[in-house]
Design an enzyme around this catalytic site. Sequence first.
Site, PDB file in Angstrom:
ATOM      1  N   HIS A 196     -24.142 -57.087-105.672  1.00  0.00           N
ATOM      2  CA  HIS A 196     -24.340 -55.986-106.613  1.00  0.00           C
ATOM      3  C   HIS A 196     -22.984 -55.406-106.987  1.00  0.00           C
ATOM      4  O   HIS A 196     -21.984 -55.599-106.299  1.00  0.00           O
ATOM      5  CB  HIS A 196     -25.261 -54.901-106.043  1.00  0.00           C
ATOM      6  N   ASP A 230     -33.267 -51.916 -96.885  1.00  0.00           N
ATOM      7  CA  ASP A 230     -32.620 -50.821 -97.607  1.00  0.00           C
ATOM      8  C   ASP A 230     -31.865 -51.412 -98.789  1.00  0.00           C
ATOM      9  O   ASP A 230     -30.855 -52.101 -98.623  1.00  0.00           O
ATOM     10  CB  ASP A 230     -31.661 -50.056 -96.689  1.00  0.00           C
ATOM     11  N   LEU A 231     -32.342 -51.167 -99.981  1.00  0.00           N
ATOM     12  CA  LEU A 231     -31.835 -51.810-101.187  1.00  0.00           C
ATOM     13  C   LEU A 231     -30.322 -51.645-101.343  1.00  0.00           C
ATOM     14  O   LEU A 231     -29.815 -50.520-101.333  1.00  0.00           O
ATOM     15  CB  LEU A 231     -32.550 -51.242-102.417  1.00  0.00           C
ATOM     16  N   ASP A 232     -29.628 -52.793-101.478  1.00  0.00           N
ATOM     17  CA  ASP A 232     -28.178 -52.832-101.703  1.00  0.00           C
ATOM     18  C   ASP A 232     -27.371 -52.169-100.593  1.00  0.00           C
ATOM     19  O   ASP A 232     -26.233 -51.750-100.801  1.00  0.00           O
ATOM     20  CB  ASP A 232     -27.814 -52.176-103.047  1.00  0.00           C
ATOM     21  N   GLU A 233     -27.951 -52.059 -99.384  1.00  0.00           N
ATOM     22  CA  GLU A 233     -27.246 -51.409 -98.292  1.00  0.00           C
ATOM     23  C   GLU A 233     -27.164 -52.287 -97.047  1.00  0.00           C
ATOM     24  O   GLU A 233     -26.919 -51.799 -95.948  1.00  0.00           O
ATOM     25  CB  GLU A 233     -27.935 -50.079 -97.949  1.00  0.00           C
TER      26      GLU A 233
END
Length: 290
Positions: A196, A230-233
């Site tokens: 991302h 956890d989205l994009d984490e």
Amino acid sequence: MDTNKKTYILTGSSGSKLGVLDLIIGCLYRHECYAYEIHTFDDNDVERFFFRVEFHYIGDGEFSEESLRSQFADRAKAFDAEWDLRDLSIPDKLVILVSKYDHCLEDILHRYRTGAFNIEIPAIISNHPDLKALADWHNIPYYHLPITEETKLQQEAEVWEIIQRVDADLVVLARYMQVLSDDLCRKLHGRAINIHHSLLPGFKGAKPYHQAYEKGVKLVGATAHYVSKDLDEGPIITQLVEPVDHTYTPEGLIAKGRDTERLALVRAIKLHVERRCFLNGSKTVVFPGH
């Protein structure tokens, strides 16, 4: 050193205990193996010792991988070691998930075609038909699996079936514009990589580069990380940044951002395939490569 000999990589982690280096080097020595690249890291916070050793067998007889595995396993128990031995002549199998953007996929396929990666690509999966011609040109099976809010679970079940059927070692989200369910994230723990833009978390939602333009950002970049619920984490593997200035339009920022995305993603793939990445809680240990 005979570079035609088969190359192996011994990787893992253990408790931070006296004698762990002897466990590794001593076992290789007894099996007449020459370790020509060694990386170690001791994490004092969690008292965990990480290691990666690349080696050749240099003895006169036949190398017994089974004997090395057996002896190392017996001794490793005392060190609470989690480890793996990999024959580098065996390529990793990658399944690629992609939507409509092709820049990351194009870069991966170019490096695959030219032998920059020791990989096979048994499947490309997309929720759109747009990139089928690109997969066909590379003779890679392309699975068009449309998705809606109502069919998400069914579509993910089909994705998971393909991943299992081809026995994938790694799943790469090459700008796959769908959020994976918690269940699929759990199944792919430690073997799925996403990319991302590094404008997050400052510029979320639609048109992040237009938002960045309005704020006059001076850096754009990309983050490659392991997938998590956890989205994009997820745990970060690698990050790239590039300077920009007042002359960049939103379109210029997007182009620069896409360059960093593809480069960060292929670097992360290479690091993972070469067994240089180790999960360490919410972080990673990443040993350098070429």
